[in-house]
Design a protein around this motif. Sequence first.
Motif, PDB file in Angstrom:
ATOM      1  N   UNK A 193      43.683  23.029   2.524  1.00 32.06           N
ATOM      2  CA  UNK A 193      42.763  23.938   1.642  1.00 32.06           C
ATOM      3  C   UNK A 193      42.959  23.899   0.230  1.00 32.06           C
ATOM      4  N   UNK A 194      44.246  24.058  -0.294  1.00 28.37           N
ATOM      5  CA  UNK A 194      44.146  23.838  -1.573  1.00 28.37           C
ATOM      6  C   UNK A 194      43.609  22.357  -2.283  1.00 28.37           C
ATOM      7  N   UNK A 195      43.492  21.358  -1.193  1.00 25.07           N
ATOM      8  CA  UNK A 195      42.946  19.874  -1.635  1.00 25.07           C
ATOM      9  C   UNK A 195      41.388  20.455  -1.658  1.00 25.07           C
ATOM     10  N   UNK A 196      40.887  21.356  -1.049  1.00 28.29           N
ATOM     11  CA  UNK A 196      39.397  21.595  -0.885  1.00 28.29           C
ATOM     12  C   UNK A 196      38.899  22.238  -2.259  1.00 28.29           C
ATOM     13  N   UNK A 197      39.923  23.346  -2.594  1.00 23.92           N
ATOM     14  CA  UNK A 197      39.920  23.971  -3.900  1.00 23.92           C
ATOM     15  C   UNK A 197      39.692  23.027  -4.792  1.00 23.92           C
ATOM     16  N   UNK A 198      40.829  22.079  -4.940  1.00 21.98           N
ATOM     17  CA  UNK A 198      40.936  21.054  -5.879  1.00 21.98           C
ATOM     18  C   UNK A 198      39.555  20.081  -6.003  1.00 21.98           C
ATOM     19  N   UNK A 199      39.182  19.908  -4.868  1.00 23.33           N
ATOM     20  CA  UNK A 199      37.879  18.981  -4.636  1.00 23.33           C
ATOM     21  C   UNK A 199      36.605  19.602  -5.275  1.00 23.33           C
ATOM     22  N   UNK A 200      36.543  20.823  -5.186  1.00 33.13           N
ATOM     23  CA  UNK A 200      35.479  21.578  -5.717  1.00 33.13           C
ATOM     24  C   UNK A 200      35.551  21.661  -7.252  1.00 33.13           C
ATOM     25  N   UNK A 201      36.872  22.002  -7.601  1.00 33.77           N
ATOM     26  CA  UNK A 201      37.057  21.936  -9.084  1.00 33.77           C
ATOM     27  C   UNK A 201      36.794  20.494  -9.682  1.00 33.77           C
ATOM     28  N   UNK A 202      37.083  19.468  -8.949  1.00 32.03           N
ATOM     29  CA  UNK A 202      36.893  18.256  -9.519  1.00 32.03           C
ATOM     30  C   UNK A 202      35.344  17.826  -9.514  1.00 32.03           C
ATOM     31  N   UNK A 203      34.625  18.241  -8.647  1.00 32.37           N
ATOM     32  CA  UNK A 203      33.138  18.216  -8.865  1.00 32.37           C
ATOM     33  C   UNK A 203      32.798  18.888 -10.050  1.00 32.37           C
ATOM     34  N   UNK A 204      33.213  20.128 -10.250  1.00 36.97           N
ATOM     35  CA  UNK A 204      32.830  21.033 -11.446  1.00 36.97           C
ATOM     36  C   UNK A 204      33.281  20.301 -12.763  1.00 36.97           C
ATOM     37  N   UNK A 205      34.513  19.648 -12.614  1.00 36.96           N
ATOM     38  CA  UNK A 205      34.855  19.054 -13.962  1.00 36.96           C
ATOM     39  C   UNK A 205      34.252  17.840 -14.404  1.00 36.96           C
ATOM     40  N   UNK A 206      33.446  17.180 -13.235  1.00 34.79           N
ATOM     41  CA  UNK A 206      32.705  16.072 -13.630  1.00 34.79           C
ATOM     42  C   UNK A 206      31.206  16.428 -14.065  1.00 34.79           C
ATOM     43  N   UNK A 207      31.066  17.711 -14.249  1.00 32.81           N
ATOM     44  CA  UNK A 207      29.749  18.121 -14.843  1.00 32.81           C
ATOM     45  C   UNK A 207      29.638  18.408 -16.262  1.00 32.81           C
ATOM     46  N   UNK A 208      28.638  18.448 -16.717  1.00 34.43           N
ATOM     47  CA  UNK A 208      28.180  19.088 -18.106  1.00 34.43           C
ATOM     48  C   UNK A 208      28.508  20.608 -18.253  1.00 34.43           C
ATOM     49  N   UNK A 209      28.858  21.141 -19.205  1.00 37.70           N
ATOM     50  CA  UNK A 209      28.948  22.520 -19.171  1.00 37.70           C
ATOM     51  C   UNK A 209      27.693  23.093 -18.815  1.00 37.70           C
ATOM     52  N   UNK A 210      26.562  22.704 -18.940  1.00 34.93           N
ATOM     53  CA  UNK A 210      24.974  23.381 -18.601  1.00 34.93           C
ATOM     54  C   UNK A 210      24.976  23.313 -17.143  1.00 34.93           C
ATOM     55  N   UNK A 211      25.314  21.973 -16.506  1.00 36.89           N
ATOM     56  CA  UNK A 211      25.377  21.812 -15.233  1.00 36.89           C
ATOM     57  C   UNK A 211      26.222  22.685 -14.541  1.00 36.89           C
TER      58      UNK A 211
END
Lengths: 253, 195
Positions: B67-85
């Motif tokens: 589950x911590x990996x899942x949170x990390x995974x979602x964060x990693x998706x966010x981090x790959x986006x532009x601030x606007x996205x």
Amino acid sequence: MRKLVALAFAAVASMASAHDYVAVPGGAFTTTLRYEDAPGAATVAPFRMMTQPVTNAEFLAFAQAHPQWRRDNVASVFAAVGYLGHWPGLARVDPAQRDLPVTRVSWFAASAYCAAQGARLPRWIEWEYVAAADALRRDARNDPAWRERILAWYARPASSALPKAGAQAPNAYGIRDLHGVVWEWVDDHGAMLVDADNRNQGDGARGRFCGAAALAANDRSNYAVLMRVAMLSSLEAADSTTSLGFRCVKEMK
Amino acid sequence: MKVLLMAVSLALVTQLAAATPAPLPRDSVYRADIMLLNDRAERLAWRDQRGQPQIVSMFYTSCTFTCPMLVDGAKAVQASLTPDERARLHVTFMSLDPARDKTRALAQLRVDRELDRAQWTLARLEPADVRTVAALLGVRYRALANGDFNHTSVLVLLDADGRVVARTERIGGTPDPAFMEAVRGVLQQPPAHAH
């Protein structure tokens, strides 16, 4: 007019004996499946179970009272293509189908039917517990003759016509048709982690399940149970098949 | 190709929706009548999340590995986006463990993992709804005797109308490229109207 329709429904409901529930006493039970976290016998709490599977006529009455479950209305997220596909019309079943167990229903639809009755689908352990009985014994699983009889049904071609619901002799609990008629949905179908796509995948699949891996069998010679689990675990909750029906259970009052 | 088709049909639906509130698509998971209870003990209807694409997942807070990996995974998706996205993509994590994941446990997770309130919803479900939501998201789970759960670890991408657009079970390391492509695809749609 509306009153007349209501009366007609009441008549259908009273003819339908699947809505008879019988009390199933609780007890200790060792599932054929092996759960590494919980070896040995589990305690099954008492419950009440429908004496036979839900029929087409009964499901038709439900779909008319709850139109969101009609074939033309149902959301595809709850029922994939094929849902109630054997009915000749949207609100009509063939007279010859009336008393046959309803099939081509999704887990969502079966759950909704039971919920409308103040009931729910049986959990796997409850279904297996009741289905372990023969006419006289609550647990006949070690009897080779009993196993043979059940397996004979599984060997029958899927294209053969379904028997009527309730036509078989009751088991020791007074419950019919657990074997030999249709497969049946269980409430915790989504707990069956025996999953073909859980195997033979690359590293990407490693995180698929937290903790220990999937189910295994305590008793590999009980093929009938293993086939049932394999079949259920292969389905998604919106799927339906021509040989999969359901029955409901209620909590003990 | 499938993503493209979905993008085109979404654009059409969004245009229509701008005029009148369109009924939910038949393949929307928001068809289910589900209430969420968030980490501030606020009740919200799941379908009120309509209007913004989001990543959803099921987890439980006492889970120590996946589950911590899942949170990390979602964060990693966010981090790959532009601030606007990033601002236009919501994330909702729902607990498989309503017995233990009360409001306080969810609130603690938010603090521990520094999850921005604007982007992240942490919620528990009515116990009777957990199986339904899991079934809608293709999550299989089983409670274990020691209080842990075996469960599918998956990030599911929903478009603004609640249709499952993509899912990934590759949650370690860099984000799954196919999943990222789908995320950028739904974010390229004109912002959906608010409800």
